[in-house]
Design a protein around this motif. Structure first.
Motif, PDB file in Angstrom:
ATOM      1  N   ASN A 179       3.217  11.588 -15.371  1.00 29.58           N
ATOM      2  CA  ASN A 179       3.463  11.432 -13.934  1.00 29.58           C
ATOM      3  C   ASN A 179       2.183  11.638 -13.140  1.00 29.58           C
ATOM      4  N   GLU A 180       1.406  12.657 -13.493  1.00 28.08           N
ATOM      5  CA  GLU A 180       0.146  12.909 -12.791  1.00 28.08           C
ATOM      6  C   GLU A 180      -0.818  11.737 -12.969  1.00 28.08           C
ATOM      7  N   ALA A 181      -0.937  11.252 -14.199  1.00 20.30           N
ATOM      8  CA  ALA A 181      -1.840  10.132 -14.457  1.00 20.30           C
ATOM      9  C   ALA A 181      -1.391   8.875 -13.715  1.00 20.30           C
ATOM     10  N   THR A 182      -0.088   8.668 -13.608  1.00 18.20           N
ATOM     11  CA  THR A 182       0.426   7.499 -12.896  1.00 18.20           C
ATOM     12  C   THR A 182       0.061   7.569 -11.418  1.00 18.20           C
ATOM     13  N   GLN A 183       0.229   8.738 -10.805  1.00 18.50           N
ATOM     14  CA  GLN A 183      -0.097   8.881  -9.389  1.00 18.50           C
ATOM     15  C   GLN A 183      -1.598   8.706  -9.151  1.00 18.50           C
ATOM     16  N   ARG A 184      -2.419   9.220 -10.043  1.00 13.96           N
ATOM     17  CA  ARG A 184      -3.860   9.055  -9.881  1.00 13.96           C
ATOM     18  C   ARG A 184      -4.258   7.589 -10.046  1.00 13.96           C
ATOM     19  N   ALA A 185      -3.581   6.876 -10.908  1.00 13.60           N
ATOM     20  CA  ALA A 185      -3.868   5.450 -11.069  1.00 13.60           C
ATOM     21  C   ALA A 185      -3.486   4.679  -9.811  1.00 13.60           C
ATOM     22  N   VAL A 186      -2.333   5.020  -9.214  1.00 14.94           N
ATOM     23  CA  VAL A 186      -1.913   4.365  -7.970  1.00 14.94           C
ATOM     24  C   VAL A 186      -2.930   4.638  -6.868  1.00 14.94           C
ATOM     25  N   GLN A 187      -3.406   5.879  -6.777  1.00 18.14           N
ATOM     26  CA  GLN A 187      -4.385   6.249  -5.759  1.00 18.14           C
ATOM     27  C   GLN A 187      -5.690   5.473  -5.955  1.00 18.14           C
ATOM     28  N   ALA A 188      -6.179   5.414  -7.172  1.00  9.86           N
ATOM     29  CA  ALA A 188      -7.439   4.720  -7.432  1.00  9.86           C
ATOM     30  C   ALA A 188      -7.321   3.221  -7.156  1.00  9.86           C
ATOM     31  N   GLN A 189      -6.194   2.633  -7.504  1.00 10.94           N
ATOM     32  CA  GLN A 189      -6.007   1.209  -7.251  1.00 10.94           C
ATOM     33  C   GLN A 189      -5.925   0.922  -5.751  1.00 10.94           C
ATOM     34  N   ALA A 190      -5.286   1.822  -4.984  1.00  7.45           N
ATOM     35  CA  ALA A 190      -5.206   1.642  -3.531  1.00  7.45           C
ATOM     36  C   ALA A 190      -6.586   1.748  -2.895  1.00  7.45           C
ATOM     37  N   GLN A 191      -7.389   2.693  -3.340  1.00 12.37           N
ATOM     38  CA  GLN A 191      -8.746   2.817  -2.814  1.00 12.37           C
ATOM     39  C   GLN A 191      -9.584   1.593  -3.149  1.00 12.37           C
ATOM     40  N   ASN A 192      -9.377   1.049  -4.322  1.00 14.24           N
ATOM     41  CA  ASN A 192     -10.108  -0.158  -4.706  1.00 14.24           C
ATOM     42  C   ASN A 192      -9.734  -1.326  -3.804  1.00 14.24           C
ATOM     43  N   ARG A 193      -8.447  -1.495  -3.541  1.00 15.88           N
ATOM     44  CA  ARG A 193      -8.017  -2.575  -2.648  1.00 15.88           C
ATOM     45  C   ARG A 193      -8.520  -2.345  -1.227  1.00 15.88           C
ATOM     46  N   ASP A 194      -8.538  -1.090  -0.789  1.00 15.45           N
ATOM     47  CA  ASP A 194      -8.974  -0.784   0.574  1.00 15.45           C
ATOM     48  C   ASP A 194     -10.441  -1.140   0.784  1.00 15.45           C
ATOM     49  N   LEU A 195     -11.288  -0.821  -0.205  1.00  9.21           N
ATOM     50  CA  LEU A 195     -12.707  -1.140  -0.065  1.00  9.21           C
ATOM     51  C   LEU A 195     -12.966  -2.642  -0.108  1.00  9.21           C
ATOM     52  N   GLY A 196     -12.115  -3.364  -0.753  1.00  9.49           N
ATOM     53  CA  GLY A 196     -12.318  -4.802  -0.861  1.00  9.49           C
ATOM     54  C   GLY A 196     -11.733  -5.610   0.275  1.00  9.49           C
ATOM     55  N   SER A 197     -10.963  -4.974   1.145  1.00 11.97           N
ATOM     56  CA  SER A 197     -10.281  -5.723   2.207  1.00 11.97           C
ATOM     57  C   SER A 197     -10.830  -5.462   3.600  1.00 11.97           C
ATOM     58  N   GLY A 198     -11.826  -4.596   3.791  1.00 11.45           N
ATOM     59  CA  GLY A 198     -12.359  -4.301   5.121  1.00 11.45           C
ATOM     60  C   GLY A 198     -11.485  -3.330   5.881  1.00 11.45           C
TER      61      GLY A 198
END
Length: 315
Positions: A76-95
């Protein structure tokens, strides 16, 4: 005397016939088993045990289950950290977000309005200055205000352009790498959780259960022993003079007590070194005491048992 010579002649003929004819004697061997031991990578309490000695199992069948509370929390912890990292990646790529762009647009509109008022005020004071109605200092102040308003418009316009751009390439690559690493950690946690169920990798017979439900299984300790369907072999010893007859791939017949039919087996191993017991001197007279160990692989479901003595013969 004639009778003695006749008896000696008959005995000589019998001995010659026995030594020169017939097939070689059957060799004595015994059955050995190659067991597969099922163990866990991590220690844990056995919560369910589904097999007992004598049960036959098939590939993929669950043999026992270990407690998995800790592994579930880690997943569960690893899943939440993966969701967080993927959201940050999308945020940096979208302005910038729409709300941030709306705020910048409002600031630009405010700056443009101030610029229009400054331009109107500057034109009015220039007209009055030509008539001598205002001082030179008042005109200079209006001109400076116009320049400042124009600069604020240009700054707000540039801020909007920058906000619409994605982050710097290095930051985007770092965010992407972090997202991939978090996904790998999630996959690892999922794999560790799946390992809490010990399953059979091949068909066979459960021959021993060492730990049962309610006991704690140490990491790496065998929980049970499994004899695969093709896990039996026969081991026997041959005189060194017959080594050439039992090269790997040779078929031999295995006979057990009480059975008239021979079971076919294939020689899989011929020892590289000769053995001898007791120690002997290498000479022509006693070299027949030297033997080679041979192993022959039995077919699946041969119905033989480990430790069972058998006779081996060439087919």
């Amino acid at each position: 005397m004639a009778k003695f010579k006749l008896l000696s002649l008959l005995l000589t003929l019998v001995l010659v016939g026995c030594s020169s004819g017939g097939s070689p004697e059957a060799l004595t061997g015994y059955i050995e088993a190659e067991y597969v031991y099922i163990s866990a990578l991590e220690t844990g309490w056995i919560t369910a045990s589904t097999v007992r000695e004598g049960d036959r199992v098939s590939p993929g069948q669950v043999l026992l289950t270990l407690d998995s509370e800790r592994q579930t929390l880690e997943l569960n912890e690893a899943t939440q950290r993966a969701v967080q990292a993927q959201a940050q990646n999308r945020d940096l790529g979208s302005g910038a977000r729409p709300e941030e762009l709306a705020r910048l647009d409002a600031q630009l509109a405010e700056a443009k309005s101030a610029l229009r008022l400054a331009a109107i005020e500057l034109r009015r004071l220039r007209g009055l200055r030509s008539k001598g109605a205002v001082s030179e200092a008042a005109l200079d102040k209006a001109d400076a205000e116009y320049s400042a308003s124009k600069a604020r418009v240009e700054s707000a316009t540039a801020a909007i352009s920058v906000a619409k751009l994605p982050a710097r390439q290095e930051a985007v690559l770092a965010a992407k790498a972090a997202a991939e690493a978090a996904s790998a950690v999630q996959a690892k946690a999922q794999w560790r959780l799946e390992q809490r169920q010990l399953s059979a990798r091949q068909a066979g017979l459960v021959t021993a259960v060492y730990y049962r439900q309610g006991e704690q299984l140490p990491a790496g300790a065998p929980a049970l022993a499994l004899l695969p369907d093709d896990g039996l072999k026969v081991r026997f010893f041959i005189p060194q003079s017959r080594a050439v007859e039992f090269s790997p791939g040779t078929e031999v017949g295995i006979r057990q007590d009480g059975s008239a039919d021979a079971i076919r087996a294939t020689v899989s191993y011929l020892a590289e070194q000769v053995e001898f017991t007791p120690p002997v001197i290498y000479s022509v007279a006693n070299r027949e005491k030297l033997v080679f160990m041979v192993e022959a692989r039995l077919p699946a479901n041969s119905q033989l048992h480990a430790g069972q003595p058998v006779d081996v013969e060439l087919l």
